[in-house]
Design a protein around this motif. Structure first.
Motif, PDB file in Angstrom:
ATOM      1  N   HIS A  10      47.347  46.447  39.769  1.00 31.52           N
ATOM      2  CA  HIS A  10      47.588  46.244  38.347  1.00 31.52           C
ATOM      3  C   HIS A  10      46.247  45.985  37.678  1.00 31.52           C
ATOM      4  O   HIS A  10      45.563  45.007  38.003  1.00 31.52           O
ATOM      5  N   SER A  11      45.870  46.844  36.771  1.00 25.90           N
ATOM      6  CA  SER A  11      44.553  46.721  36.153  1.00 25.90           C
ATOM      7  C   SER A  11      44.402  45.434  35.359  1.00 25.90           C
ATOM      8  O   SER A  11      43.302  44.894  35.246  1.00 25.90           O
ATOM      9  N   SER A  12      45.480  44.902  34.808  1.00 31.38           N
ATOM     10  CA  SER A  12      45.365  43.689  33.992  1.00 31.38           C
ATOM     11  C   SER A  12      45.167  42.428  34.830  1.00 31.38           C
ATOM     12  O   SER A  12      44.814  41.383  34.284  1.00 31.38           O
ATOM     13  N   ILE A  13      45.389  42.511  36.130  1.00 33.86           N
ATOM     14  CA  ILE A  13      45.171  41.342  36.994  1.00 33.86           C
ATOM     15  C   ILE A  13      44.159  41.671  38.085  1.00 33.86           C
ATOM     16  O   ILE A  13      44.398  41.488  39.273  1.00 33.86           O
ATOM     17  N   LEU A  14      43.022  42.174  37.615  1.00 35.25           N
ATOM     18  CA  LEU A  14      41.849  42.396  38.462  1.00 35.25           C
ATOM     19  C   LEU A  14      42.065  43.446  39.541  1.00 35.25           C
ATOM     20  O   LEU A  14      41.501  43.376  40.630  1.00 35.25           O
ATOM     21  N   ASP A  15      42.889  44.423  39.257  1.00 30.65           N
ATOM     22  CA  ASP A  15      43.196  45.506  40.207  1.00 30.65           C
ATOM     23  C   ASP A  15      43.743  44.982  41.530  1.00 30.65           C
ATOM     24  O   ASP A  15      43.434  45.490  42.605  1.00 30.65           O
ATOM     25  N   GLU A  22      49.125  39.331  45.718  1.00 27.23           N
ATOM     26  CA  GLU A  22      47.747  39.023  46.090  1.00 27.23           C
ATOM     27  C   GLU A  22      47.067  38.206  44.990  1.00 27.23           C
ATOM     28  O   GLU A  22      46.359  37.237  45.272  1.00 27.23           O
ATOM     29  N   PHE A  23      47.305  38.580  43.746  1.00 27.18           N
ATOM     30  CA  PHE A  23      46.736  37.817  42.630  1.00 27.18           C
ATOM     31  C   PHE A  23      47.250  36.377  42.671  1.00 27.18           C
ATOM     32  O   PHE A  23      46.491  35.421  42.532  1.00 27.18           O
ATOM     33  N   TYR A  24      48.546  36.216  42.862  1.00 26.77           N
ATOM     34  CA  TYR A  24      49.142  34.878  42.909  1.00 26.77           C
ATOM     35  C   TYR A  24      48.532  34.045  44.039  1.00 26.77           C
ATOM     36  O   TYR A  24      48.153  32.892  43.832  1.00 26.77           O
ATOM     37  N   GLN A  25      48.423  34.622  45.230  1.00 26.61           N
ATOM     38  CA  GLN A  25      47.872  33.897  46.372  1.00 26.61           C
ATOM     39  C   GLN A  25      46.416  33.498  46.136  1.00 26.61           C
ATOM     40  O   GLN A  25      46.021  32.360  46.394  1.00 26.61           O
ATOM     41  N   ARG A  26      45.613  34.428  45.645  1.00 30.43           N
ATOM     42  CA  ARG A  26      44.198  34.117  45.385  1.00 30.43           C
ATOM     43  C   ARG A  26      44.046  33.093  44.273  1.00 30.43           C
ATOM     44  O   ARG A  26      43.149  32.255  44.313  1.00 30.43           O
ATOM     45  N   ASN A  27      44.922  33.150  43.279  1.00 26.51           N
ATOM     46  CA  ASN A  27      44.848  32.223  42.156  1.00 26.51           C
ATOM     47  C   ASN A  27      45.198  30.792  42.572  1.00 26.51           C
ATOM     48  O   ASN A  27      44.880  29.843  41.859  1.00 26.51           O
ATOM     49  N   GLN A  28      45.819  30.635  43.719  1.00 27.58           N
ATOM     50  CA  GLN A  28      46.130  29.293  44.230  1.00 27.58           C
ATOM     51  C   GLN A  28      44.881  28.574  44.731  1.00 27.58           C
ATOM     52  O   GLN A  28      44.823  27.344  44.728  1.00 27.58           O
ATOM     53  N   THR A  29      43.882  29.323  45.171  1.00 32.58           N
ATOM     54  CA  THR A  29      42.686  28.719  45.769  1.00 32.58           C
ATOM     55  C   THR A  29      41.417  28.923  44.962  1.00 32.58           C
ATOM     56  O   THR A  29      40.414  28.280  45.229  1.00 32.58           O
ATOM     57  N   GLU A  82      39.888  30.090  40.793  1.00 33.10           N
ATOM     58  CA  GLU A  82      40.250  30.343  39.401  1.00 33.10           C
ATOM     59  C   GLU A  82      39.935  31.787  39.056  1.00 33.10           C
ATOM     60  O   GLU A  82      38.778  32.200  39.045  1.00 33.10           O
ATOM     61  N   LEU A  83      40.966  32.560  38.805  1.00 32.75           N
ATOM     62  CA  LEU A  83      40.804  33.962  38.449  1.00 32.75           C
ATOM     63  C   LEU A  83      41.016  34.131  36.951  1.00 32.75           C
ATOM     64  O   LEU A  83      41.895  33.500  36.370  1.00 32.75           O
ATOM     65  N   THR A  84      40.231  34.963  36.346  1.00 32.43           N
ATOM     66  CA  THR A  84      40.366  35.236  34.916  1.00 32.43           C
ATOM     67  C   THR A  84      40.882  36.650  34.738  1.00 32.43           C
ATOM     68  O   THR A  84      40.263  37.605  35.212  1.00 32.43           O
ATOM     69  N   ILE A  85      42.036  36.746  34.098  1.00 35.41           N
ATOM     70  CA  ILE A  85      42.612  38.073  33.895  1.00 35.41           C
ATOM     71  C   ILE A  85      41.953  38.757  32.696  1.00 35.41           C
ATOM     72  O   ILE A  85      41.355  38.101  31.845  1.00 35.41           O
TER      73      ILE A  85
END
Length: 71
Positions: free
Chosen positions: A44-49, A54-61, A63-66
């Protein structure tokens, strides 16, 4: 919580219109497979490809900026 119209549009375009279902079981099977693909493998391009899980799991550990989404 309602499902976003963007998701339902994508589900219809990428899954439901591709098949002629002969039974509810056939439709259920294809939608379940598509949901797995959408959440675990489709980027998904809006959540860092990344795929949503995967975005949810990485965002737990970390800080990801969409990306900014224009409406």
């Amino acid at each position: 919580m309602p499902i976003s119209s963007r998701f339902t549009d994508t589900l219809e375009y990428e899954c439901l219109r591709r098949f002629a279902f002969h039974s509810y079981a056939d439709a259920y099977h294809e939608v379940a497979e598509y949901m797995d693909f959408y959440n675990n493998r489709r980027i998904h391009s809006s959540i860092l490809d990344l795929a949503p899980n995967e975005f949810y799991q990485r965002n737990q550990t970390e800080e990801l900026t969409i990306k900014e989404v224009r409406v």
